[in-house]
Design a protein around this motif. Structure first.
Motif, PDB file in Angstrom:
ATOM      1  N   LYS A 187       0.827  -1.068  -0.303  1.00 19.32           N
ATOM      2  CA  LYS A 187       0.233  -0.267   0.481  1.00 19.32           C
ATOM      3  C   LYS A 187       0.727   1.526   0.245  1.00 19.32           C
ATOM      4  O   LYS A 187       2.057   0.854   0.260  1.00 19.32           O
ATOM      5  N   SER A 188       0.386   2.399   0.030  1.00 22.20           N
ATOM      6  CA  SER A 188       1.214   3.971  -0.207  1.00 22.20           C
ATOM      7  C   SER A 188       1.729   3.918   1.406  1.00 22.20           C
ATOM      8  O   SER A 188       2.855   4.485   1.613  1.00 22.20           O
ATOM      9  N   LYS A 240       3.893   1.148  -5.549  1.00 21.05           N
ATOM     10  CA  LYS A 240       2.516   2.166  -4.777  1.00 21.05           C
ATOM     11  C   LYS A 240       3.229   2.839  -3.358  1.00 21.05           C
ATOM     12  O   LYS A 240       3.040   3.686  -2.576  1.00 21.05           O
ATOM     13  N   ASP A 264       6.661   4.243  -0.940  1.00 22.22           N
ATOM     14  CA  ASP A 264       7.583   5.565  -1.337  1.00 22.22           C
ATOM     15  C   ASP A 264       8.505   5.333  -2.181  1.00 22.22           C
ATOM     16  O   ASP A 264       8.510   3.544  -1.955  1.00 22.22           O
TER      17      ASP A 264
END
Length: 278
Positions: free
Chosen positions: A60-61, A119, A121
């Motif tokens: 996920k982000s 997705k 960093d």
């Protein structure tokens, strides 16, 4: 054992070669391609084909590389210490093993999927370089080193939302899944719909590929969307005649399975209107 696709997954020759090359080289396989081209499903089918357990880490982000190794729940340990619980003396009670730790300690080789790595960093891939290269990591809280009993087959997917670092790319075997041509797509449909009438399949494929070629389309429909569309066509018993003509004459029936935003719907409607007016 070599990966040759499965009865549920049509793998092209170059994709089979990429999977087997990554296994031989013992390097992560980095898979890119349009959304809906079967990148995530590839890991599932490789595991099924080779008879290995699949571990999945969906990025996920907000994901951090450390979470793939382990999480240390310091808050729970503090709370338990205030309550006087005995287990607070053993820090291992507060370590949650991540996907890499589980893969490393497995008694048999597993397939590890790191899904949609782009997705996270930009530093996320760099933070995994040593662990994926050396197949080992240190647990700071206990001082122990976790080493892989068996090097897992690592499959990493990316939707190309951001560039990955060169140092990370050097450690991977790369493959781009090209969008299937009509012949390959027909084979995919044969897997999903063995009873599908040939005339309906042919006409649906014609409309599908015409739609993908329309200039200015914001989001091209993918394989999964074609499968959904055909399910609806069959459920509603749509005739072959309803798919006659081309997209410049009429918007296809049940288009909501293929077109996923209002700009593209308006584009199709304008195109059909202008053609009819002419």
């Amino acid at each position: 054992m070599k990966f040759e696709g499965t009865s549920e997954y049509i793998a092209t020759d170059d994709l089979q070669m990429a999977v087997n090359a990554a296994v031989i080289l013992q390097r992560p396989l980095l898979i890119k391609g349009e959304p809906g081209t079967g990148k995530t499903m590839l890991a599932e089918q490789v595991a099924a084909s080779l008879g290995k357990r699949l571990l999945q880490w969906h990025i996920k982000s907000t994901s951090k590389a450390q979470q793939g190794l382990y999480d240390y729940d310091a808050v729970s340990r503090l709370r338990d210490s205030q309550l006087g619980k005995a287990e607070v003396e053993d820090v291992r009670h507060y370590l949650k093993k991540g996907a890499l730790w589980q893969a490393f300690e497995s008694d048999e080789q597993v397939v590890l999927l790191i899904d949609e790595i782009d997705k996270a960093d930009i530093e996320f891939p760099n933070d995994l370089l040593v662990e994926l290269d050396k197949m080992a990591f240190s647990v700071y809280e206990t001082g122990e080193v976790i080493r892989a009993k068996h090097r897992p087959i690592v499959i990493i997917t990316s939707n190309n939302e951001k560039e990955l670092p060169d140092a990370f790319l050097r450690r991977c075997f790369f493959h781009y899944i090209r969008f299937p041509d009509e012949a390959t797509m027909q084979r995919i449909l044969d897997v999903h719909f063995p009873q599908l009438k040939r005339d309906l399949a042919r006409r649906a494929l014609e409309r599908f590929f015409e739609l993908r070629e329309i200039p200015g389309l914001k989001k091209k429909p993918s394989t999964s969307e074609l499968v959904d569309w055909l399910k609806l066509l069959m459920a509603d018993d749509i005739s072959v005649e309803a798919l006659a003509g081309d997209l410049r004459q009429a918007v296809p029936p049940l288009y909501g399975a293929l077109v996923k935003n209002e700009q593209d719907v308006q584009l199709l409607q304008r195109l059909a209107f202008m053609t009819r007016r002419d």
